[in-house]
Design a protein around this motif. Structure first.
Motif, PDB file in Angstrom:
ATOM      1  N   LYS A  95      -7.169 -21.962   4.379  1.00 33.07           N
ATOM      2  CA  LYS A  95      -6.053 -22.304   4.417  1.00 33.07           C
ATOM      3  C   LYS A  95      -5.917 -23.780   5.111  1.00 33.07           C
ATOM      4  O   LYS A  95      -4.828 -24.367   5.415  1.00 33.07           O
ATOM      5  CB  LYS A  95      -4.861 -21.280   4.932  1.00 33.07           C
ATOM      6  N   THR A 117      -5.645 -25.317  -1.607  1.00 36.97           N
ATOM      7  CA  THR A 117      -4.943 -24.203  -1.202  1.00 36.97           C
ATOM      8  C   THR A 117      -3.393 -24.325  -0.866  1.00 36.97           C
ATOM      9  O   THR A 117      -2.794 -23.307  -1.065  1.00 36.97           O
ATOM     10  CB  THR A 117      -5.714 -23.765   0.134  1.00 36.97           C
ATOM     11  N   GLU A 118      -3.212 -25.524  -0.261  1.00 34.57           N
ATOM     12  CA  GLU A 118      -1.713 -25.597   0.090  1.00 34.57           C
ATOM     13  C   GLU A 118      -0.691 -25.490  -1.119  1.00 34.57           C
ATOM     14  O   GLU A 118       0.442 -25.114  -1.148  1.00 34.57           O
ATOM     15  CB  GLU A 118      -1.378 -27.014   0.798  1.00 34.57           C
ATOM     16  N   LYS A 143      -1.914 -14.809  -1.368  1.00 38.92           N
ATOM     17  CA  LYS A 143      -2.484 -14.920  -0.359  1.00 38.92           C
ATOM     18  C   LYS A 143      -3.902 -14.553  -0.322  1.00 38.92           C
ATOM     19  O   LYS A 143      -4.497 -15.039   0.522  1.00 38.92           O
ATOM     20  CB  LYS A 143      -1.569 -13.776   0.725  1.00 38.92           C
ATOM     21  N   HIS A 147      -8.734 -27.362   1.461  1.00 42.94           N
ATOM     22  CA  HIS A 147      -7.459 -26.814   1.801  1.00 42.94           C
ATOM     23  C   HIS A 147      -6.243 -27.632   1.383  1.00 42.94           C
ATOM     24  O   HIS A 147      -5.245 -27.014   1.191  1.00 42.94           O
ATOM     25  CB  HIS A 147      -7.679 -26.613   3.421  1.00 42.94           C
ATOM     26  N   GLN A 184      -5.689 -18.023  -1.004  1.00 44.77           N
ATOM     27  CA  GLN A 184      -5.432 -18.909   0.121  1.00 44.77           C
ATOM     28  C   GLN A 184      -6.521 -18.384   1.061  1.00 44.77           C
ATOM     29  O   GLN A 184      -7.134 -19.499   1.723  1.00 44.77           O
ATOM     30  CB  GLN A 184      -4.030 -18.677   0.630  1.00 44.77           C
TER      31      GLN A 184
END
Length: 221
Positions: free
Chosen positions: A79, A93-94, A71, A90, A74
């Motif tokens: 995010k 990040t996914e 978390k 991002h 991310q």
């Protein structure tokens, strides 16, 4: 060189309160790496243990690895397109989910891929690991003969049918240490380690990469 889309100060309001400042330190280090390195990889890992991973880190001392705190990673990287530090970041990040980590490096894609495609290290299996072979201890074998006689109670707790005869532990019936295609339980994992059977493999698999100079994202599997 692409510029950061936002300030490096990120409020970690979506994670638990950080009394020790540990998450803030991770945030700062992640931000430093985003600025320093051209390539970011998300990798998954299986059967990871400390010693072999530290050996990889030593070999890759010019790069940087991050594990855990998904978390935090991310939130720091961003995010979505509004919060991402760099264009298209991002998408990477996914992919930060499950047992995974980040690798920041300036090595070429070919160097990274060739190393991890060829890397593998035998490890002791943990409970839940699906065995790729069947190992059966045969009745009356000498597998426990060198064990201290005080181990008899512990072995019986693990489900092994042993008796102490003249100070030697004797196996009274066949015992299945593991069976191909089936997950091992906690007792089997302890016995496999006790007997020195390494049936698992520590492996790192690259999931995706981000190339900062071109702001491009690529899935790798």
């Amino acid at each position: 060189m692409p510029k950061s889309k936002r300030s490096k100060v990120v409020a970690l309001t979506k994670v638990k309160k950080d009394a020790t400042g540990h998450k803030q330190k991770i945030q700062n280090k992640l931000n430093e790496c985003v600025q320093k390195y051209d390539n970011i990889y998300v990798f998954s890992h299986e059967n990871m243990t400390t010693i072999p991973f530290r050996e990889i880190q030593a070999q890759w001392s010019d790069s940087r690895f991050f594990l855990g705190k998904n978390k935090v990673m991310q939130i720091v990287l961003g995010k979505d397109s509004d919060s991402e530090q760099l264009d298209n970041l991002h998408y990477l990040t996914e992919q930060i989910k499950g047992d995974c980590g980040l690798l920041f490096t300036n090595k070429t894609y070919e160097e990274v891929k060739n190393f991890f495609d060829s890397y593998g290290c035998e490890e002791f299996a943990k409970a839940g690991h699906v065995a790729n072979e069947t190992i059966i201890l045969q009745k009356d074998s000498d597998v426990f003969n060198t064990f201290a006689h005080t181990m008899d109670v512990y072995l019986r707790k693990l489900g092994v049918d042993v008796i102490l005869q003249n100070g030697i532990l004797n196996l009274q019936s066949n015992f299945v240490l593991c069976q191909e295609g089936k997950p091992i339980n906690t007792e089997q994992a302890k016995l496999l380690k006790l007997l020195g059977y390494k049936i698992a493999q520590f492996k790192i698999e690259l999931k995706c990469c981000y190339h900062k100079p071109s702001t491009t994202f690529k899935k790798l599997n």
